[in-house]
Design a protein around this motif. Structure first.
Motif, PDB file in Angstrom:
ATOM      1  N   THR A 144     -12.781   1.020 -14.736  1.00 23.33           N
ATOM      2  CA  THR A 144     -13.704   2.013 -14.213  1.00 23.33           C
ATOM      3  C   THR A 144     -12.989   2.393 -12.856  1.00 23.33           C
ATOM      4  N   TRP A 145     -12.425   1.562 -12.066  1.00 24.44           N
ATOM      5  CA  TRP A 145     -11.695   1.544 -10.739  1.00 24.44           C
ATOM      6  C   TRP A 145     -10.664   2.635 -10.989  1.00 24.44           C
ATOM      7  N   GLU A 146      -9.873   2.276 -11.903  1.00 26.80           N
ATOM      8  CA  GLU A 146      -8.633   3.211 -12.461  1.00 26.80           C
ATOM      9  C   GLU A 146      -9.308   4.464 -12.697  1.00 26.80           C
ATOM     10  N   THR A 147     -10.246   4.740 -13.305  1.00 29.05           N
ATOM     11  CA  THR A 147     -10.811   6.112 -13.688  1.00 29.05           C
ATOM     12  C   THR A 147     -11.102   7.138 -12.358  1.00 29.05           C
ATOM     13  N   VAL A 148     -11.791   6.121 -11.493  1.00 31.16           N
ATOM     14  CA  VAL A 148     -12.132   6.680 -10.220  1.00 31.16           C
ATOM     15  C   VAL A 148     -10.967   7.173  -9.214  1.00 31.16           C
ATOM     16  N   ALA A 149      -9.714   6.043  -9.370  1.00 25.45           N
ATOM     17  CA  ALA A 149      -8.774   6.540  -8.558  1.00 25.45           C
ATOM     18  C   ALA A 149      -8.051   7.725  -9.160  1.00 25.45           C
ATOM     19  N   GLU A 150      -8.083   7.950 -10.742  1.00 26.91           N
ATOM     20  CA  GLU A 150      -7.304   8.930 -11.194  1.00 26.91           C
ATOM     21  C   GLU A 150      -8.151  10.338 -10.769  1.00 26.91           C
TER      22      GLU A 150
ATOM     23  N   ARG B  55     -17.012  -5.148  -0.521  1.00 30.49           N
ATOM     24  CA  ARG B  55     -16.109  -4.506  -1.327  1.00 30.49           C
ATOM     25  C   ARG B  55     -14.977  -5.352  -1.977  1.00 30.49           C
ATOM     26  N   PRO B  56     -14.560  -5.333  -3.179  1.00 34.17           N
ATOM     27  CA  PRO B  56     -13.525  -6.156  -3.720  1.00 34.17           C
ATOM     28  C   PRO B  56     -12.058  -5.795  -2.796  1.00 34.17           C
ATOM     29  N   ALA B  57     -11.215  -6.817  -2.758  1.00 36.37           N
ATOM     30  CA  ALA B  57      -9.830  -6.551  -2.391  1.00 36.37           C
ATOM     31  C   ALA B  57      -9.098  -5.381  -2.908  1.00 36.37           C
ATOM     32  N   GLY B  58      -8.422  -4.807  -2.387  1.00 35.33           N
ATOM     33  CA  GLY B  58      -7.669  -3.694  -2.890  1.00 35.33           C
ATOM     34  C   GLY B  58      -8.307  -2.635  -3.153  1.00 35.33           C
ATOM     35  N   ARG B  59      -9.528  -2.313  -3.003  1.00 32.53           N
ATOM     36  CA  ARG B  59     -10.306  -1.035  -3.453  1.00 32.53           C
ATOM     37  C   ARG B  59     -10.767  -0.228  -2.090  1.00 32.53           C
ATOM     38  N   THR B  60     -10.237  -0.525  -0.887  1.00 33.22           N
ATOM     39  CA  THR B  60     -10.517   0.161   0.246  1.00 33.22           C
ATOM     40  C   THR B  60     -10.126   1.673   0.222  1.00 33.22           C
ATOM     41  N   ASP B  61      -8.970   1.899  -0.067  1.00 35.80           N
ATOM     42  CA  ASP B  61      -8.549   3.419  -0.274  1.00 35.80           C
ATOM     43  C   ASP B  61      -9.335   4.154  -1.067  1.00 35.80           C
ATOM     44  N   VAL B  62      -9.565   3.592  -2.379  1.00 36.15           N
ATOM     45  CA  VAL B  62     -10.528   4.251  -3.279  1.00 36.15           C
ATOM     46  C   VAL B  62     -11.910   4.560  -2.756  1.00 36.15           C
ATOM     47  N   LEU B  63     -12.624   3.551  -2.186  1.00 36.83           N
ATOM     48  CA  LEU B  63     -13.722   3.713  -1.450  1.00 36.83           C
ATOM     49  C   LEU B  63     -13.731   4.494  -0.258  1.00 36.83           C
ATOM     50  N   ARG B  64     -12.720   4.551   0.432  1.00 38.28           N
ATOM     51  CA  ARG B  64     -12.691   5.486   1.418  1.00 38.28           C
ATOM     52  C   ARG B  64     -12.727   7.087   0.952  1.00 38.28           C
ATOM     53  N   ALA B  65     -11.825   7.083  -0.029  1.00 39.97           N
ATOM     54  CA  ALA B  65     -12.147   8.737  -0.697  1.00 39.97           C
ATOM     55  C   ALA B  65     -13.449   8.949  -1.213  1.00 39.97           C
TER      56      ALA B  65
ATOM     57  N   ARG C 240     -14.161   3.016  10.002  1.00 39.64           N
ATOM     58  CA  ARG C 240     -13.588   1.722  10.172  1.00 39.64           C
ATOM     59  C   ARG C 240     -12.560   1.390   9.307  1.00 39.64           C
ATOM     60  N   ASN C 241     -12.353   2.171   8.314  1.00 42.77           N
ATOM     61  CA  ASN C 241     -11.220   2.010   7.429  1.00 42.77           C
ATOM     62  C   ASN C 241     -10.237   3.278   7.424  1.00 42.77           C
ATOM     63  N   PRO C 242      -9.496   3.185   8.451  1.00 40.35           N
ATOM     64  CA  PRO C 242      -8.253   4.553   8.355  1.00 40.35           C
ATOM     65  C   PRO C 242      -7.575   4.553   7.399  1.00 40.35           C
ATOM     66  N   PRO C 243      -7.038   5.388   6.927  1.00 41.60           N
ATOM     67  CA  PRO C 243      -5.957   5.595   5.969  1.00 41.60           C
ATOM     68  C   PRO C 243      -4.820   4.638   6.120  1.00 41.60           C
ATOM     69  N   ARG C 244      -4.170   4.028   5.367  1.00 39.57           N
ATOM     70  CA  ARG C 244      -3.096   3.182   5.496  1.00 39.57           C
ATOM     71  C   ARG C 244      -1.545   4.132   5.831  1.00 39.57           C
ATOM     72  N   VAL C 245      -1.003   3.561   6.807  1.00 40.04           N
ATOM     73  CA  VAL C 245       0.225   4.312   7.105  1.00 40.04           C
ATOM     74  C   VAL C 245       1.332   3.501   6.789  1.00 40.04           C
ATOM     75  N   GLU C 246       2.303   4.240   6.256  1.00 40.65           N
ATOM     76  CA  GLU C 246       3.481   3.460   5.617  1.00 40.65           C
ATOM     77  C   GLU C 246       4.368   3.256   6.892  1.00 40.65           C
ATOM     78  N   ARG C 247       4.908   2.200   6.995  1.00 35.01           N
ATOM     79  CA  ARG C 247       5.710   1.531   8.092  1.00 35.01           C
ATOM     80  C   ARG C 247       7.249   2.114   7.712  1.00 35.01           C
ATOM     81  N   GLU C 248       7.924   2.525   8.592  1.00 32.56           N
ATOM     82  CA  GLU C 248       9.352   3.040   8.394  1.00 32.56           C
ATOM     83  C   GLU C 248      10.310   1.825   8.075  1.00 32.56           C
TER      84      GLU C 248
END
Length: 219
Positions: free
Chosen positions: A13-19, A130-140, A206-214
């Protein structure tokens, strides 16, 4: 398969939501179900609004057992009816200018069981863990839900004005009793939409998008 024992949502289900969030089109069956739900809601709302105006201006002629009120109360009710139309026009213009109309297709949780949809929604509002690793999906999901509640917040005041105006312009009857129930219903809808909108906004902040480090320079 579950990611962990504390997660009520399956990995599939999480994968379907993310897709779906990533832009994958909904299957034809789920898309048609969404379209029919939208059509049904629009038809119901048109029927309700049309019935109100028919009851107000043509009630005595078609024997709906309602009578027009006169005096100050009736005048105030008539003003509220006009204000309802103005409020809807203003809301639509505001939504169009801000480009805040929520998309009708590809709801991230469309087609899932009600229990799963409710669990994801509670996580996106920050009222359950919320479960670990699902913050980005839940933010969307929270951002999408916030756009959805914007539509309710914008249009509900027009319905409140409509039902209030009709209650003031007609004498009490079974017909107006139904509209009184509708008035309470839309008041609850507006209150919940405002509350949930604030919760979605708080979750996003409270959960800003992740910024990839250079990458660090070599050496």
């Amino acid at each position: 398969m579950r990611r962990n024992s504390g997660d009520p949502i399956s990995d599939a289900t999480w994968e379907t939501v993310a897709e779906t969030i990533a832009g994958r089109p909904l299957p034809a069956v789920r898309r048609r179900r969404q379209q029919w739900r939208v059509v049904l809601v629009v038809l119901v709302m048109v029927a309700l609004v049309g019935g109100v105006f028919v009851g107000v201006w043509s009630g005595p002629e078609i024997d709906l057992h309602v009578e027009q009120r006169g005096g100050l109360q009736g005048a105030v009710g008539a003003v509220l009816l006009v204000a309802a139309i103005v409020a809807w026009v203003a809301a639509i213009v505001w939504l169009l200018r801000r480009n805040t109309f929520p998309p009708l297709g590809n709801d991230p949780t469309s087609g899932f069981r009600a229990r799963e949809r409710q669990a994801i929604d509670r996580m996106a509002r920050g009222v359950s863990a919320r479960p670990a690793g699902r913050t980005d999906v839940l933010r969307a999901v929270a951002e999408r839900r916030r756009r959805d509640t914007t539509l309710s917040v914008a249009l509900a005041p027009g319905f409140l004005l409509l039902w209030s105006g009709n209650l003031l312009t007609t004498t009490w009857s079974a017909f107006t009793a139904i509209q009184a129930v509708a008035l309470v219903f839309f008041a609850v809808v507006l209150a919940l939409a405002l509350r949930w909108r604030a919760q979605y906004r708080a979750f996003v902040e409270r959960n800003p998008p992740r910024v990839e480090r250079e990458p660090e320079p070599a050496g």
